[in-house]
Write a protein that holds these residues in place. Structure first.
Motif, short mmCIF file in Angstrom:
data_model
loop_
_atom_site.label_atom_id
_atom_site.label_comp_id
_atom_site.label_asym_id
_atom_site.label_seq_id
_atom_site.Cartn_x
_atom_site.Cartn_y
_atom_site.Cartn_z
N ARG A 74 7.22 -5.73 2.38
CA ARG A 74 8.06 -5.86 3.80
C ARG A 74 6.81 -6.89 4.20
O ARG A 74 7.63 -8.12 4.89
CB ARG A 74 8.03 -4.72 4.64
CG ARG A 74 9.05 -3.57 4.46
CD ARG A 74 9.15 -2.35 5.14
NE ARG A 74 9.70 -1.60 4.70
CZ ARG A 74 10.64 -0.23 4.92
NH1 ARG A 74 9.87 -0.06 5.50
NH2 ARG A 74 11.03 0.31 4.61
N ALA A 75 5.84 -6.48 4.80
CA ALA A 75 4.19 -7.77 4.98
C ALA A 75 4.61 -9.08 4.19
O ALA A 75 4.91 -10.17 4.91
CB ALA A 75 3.49 -7.34 4.97
N LYS A 76 5.40 -8.93 2.86
CA LYS A 76 5.23 -10.33 2.27
C LYS A 76 6.84 -10.83 2.53
O LYS A 76 7.18 -12.50 2.24
CB LYS A 76 5.11 -10.41 0.61
CG LYS A 76 3.66 -9.83 0.06
CD LYS A 76 3.68 -10.04 -1.27
CE LYS A 76 2.35 -10.29 -1.75
NZ LYS A 76 2.55 -9.74 -3.36
N ASP A 103 13.87 2.22 2.61
CA ASP A 103 13.74 1.48 2.00
C ASP A 103 13.85 0.10 1.30
O ASP A 103 14.71 0.18 0.20
CB ASP A 103 14.66 2.32 0.29
CG ASP A 103 13.83 2.76 -1.20
OD1 ASP A 103 12.70 1.96 -0.86
OD2 ASP A 103 14.94 2.79 -2.20
N ASN A 104 14.02 -0.29 1.98
CA ASN A 104 14.23 -1.85 1.82
C ASN A 104 13.56 -3.55 2.89
O ASN A 104 12.67 -2.62 4.17
CB ASN A 104 15.40 -2.09 2.62
CG ASN A 104 16.49 -3.16 2.45
OD1 ASN A 104 15.81 -4.68 2.75
ND2 ASN A 104 17.55 -3.17 2.20
N SER A 105 13.13 -4.36 2.38
CA SER A 105 12.41 -4.87 2.69
C SER A 105 13.31 -6.23 3.67
O SER A 105 12.13 -7.33 3.28
CB SER A 105 11.11 -5.49 1.95
OG SER A 105 11.58 -6.25 -0.05
N THR A 106 14.19 -6.48 3.61
CA THR A 106 15.36 -7.89 3.49
C THR A 106 15.18 -7.48 5.18
O THR A 106 15.16 -7.09 5.98
CB THR A 106 15.99 -7.56 3.15
OG1 THR A 106 16.68 -7.19 2.33
CG2 THR A 106 17.39 -8.74 3.65
N SER A 109 -2.65 -14.20 6.67
CA SER A 109 -2.92 -12.51 5.46
C SER A 109 -1.79 -11.51 5.16
O SER A 109 -2.10 -10.92 6.84
CB SER A 109 -4.34 -12.48 5.13
OG SER A 109 -4.58 -11.58 6.93
N ILE A 110 -1.66 -10.53 4.88
CA ILE A 110 -1.73 -9.61 4.38
C ILE A 110 -1.84 -7.90 4.40
O ILE A 110 -2.46 -8.77 3.52
CB ILE A 110 0.58 -9.30 4.14
CG1 ILE A 110 -0.15 -9.62 2.26
CG2 ILE A 110 1.08 -10.66 3.61
CD1 ILE A 110 0.98 -9.32 1.23
N VAL A 111 -1.29 -7.60 5.28
CA VAL A 111 -2.10 -6.14 4.48
C VAL A 111 -0.82 -4.38 4.53
O VAL A 111 -0.14 -4.52 5.48
CB VAL A 111 -3.29 -5.84 5.37
CG1 VAL A 111 -2.74 -5.39 6.83
CG2 VAL A 111 -3.97 -4.62 4.74
N SER A 112 -0.81 -3.74 3.53
CA SER A 112 -0.34 -2.22 3.10
C SER A 112 -0.97 -1.67 3.98
O SER A 112 -1.99 -1.16 3.50
CB SER A 112 0.73 -2.57 2.13
OG SER A 112 1.65 -1.30 1.99
#
Length: 177
Positions: free
Chosen positions: A129-131, A80-83, A148-151
């Motif tokens: 996470r991608a960002k 649950d983290n995007s760091t 570019s990003i995609v989830s």
């Protein structure tokens, strides 16, 4: 010209040439070089054929290190983290250096999650996470137009085992060139 002087000069030069042309290595020297990690290679008769390692500049060492690090294109995240954790910073620096040096190259950053949480939440977390990876690369000088990003959220899991290790494998971002 005096032949005696010429003969004496040859007697001095010839042994030096013979010593420099014929080099042999004793067994103890061979054992020492083969166990110390030397890069020399030997033929079947024990004659050394190349004992000097090439000198590599610090810039070339860094380039080779980054080239090796770029082979790793997956960044993993905590639950649950995007760091971005410190263990992945060097990998991202290597990718950033490559992208800065090759401004015509583009990368897609794919964000993923494990399957805990709602599909909507996981799509949003994968995007964060991608960002996060894109923001880190941009801070290193990569142009936003190169990324570019995609989830994919919980879709396309790397591991379907439903174990803690499996969940950890699914919490990731992947750089795709």
């Amino acid at each position: 010209m005096d032949l005696n002087k010429l003969f004496k000069a040859m007697l001095v030069v010839l042994p030096i040439m013979a010593v420099s042309a014929c080099s042999s290595t004793s067994e103890t020297e061979t054992d020492a070089t083969s166990t110390n990690g030397s890069t020399s290679s030997e033929s079947a008769n024990g004659v050394q054929t190349g004992g000097v390692a090439p000198i590599v500049s610090p810039e070339e060492q860094q380039r080779l290190k980054f080239q090796e690090l770029r082979k790793e294109n997956t960044i993993y995240f905590e639950f649950d983290n995007s760091t971005i954790t410190p263990q992945f910073e060097e990998i991202l620096k290597a990718h950033a250096a490559y992208l800065v040096a090759h401004s015509n190259v583009k990368v897609v950053i794919e964000g993923y999650t494990d399957d805990r949480g709602t599909p909507e939440y996981n799509i949003a977390l994968g995007e964060r996470r991608a960002k996060s990876v894109a923001k880190y690369l941009q801070s290193m000088g990569v142009l936003p137009s190169q990324m570019s990003i995609v989830s994919y959220g919980e879709e396309k899991p790397a591991d379907t085992s439903r174990t803690d290790a499996g969940f950890a494998q699914n919490r990731r971002a992947i750089l795709v060139y």
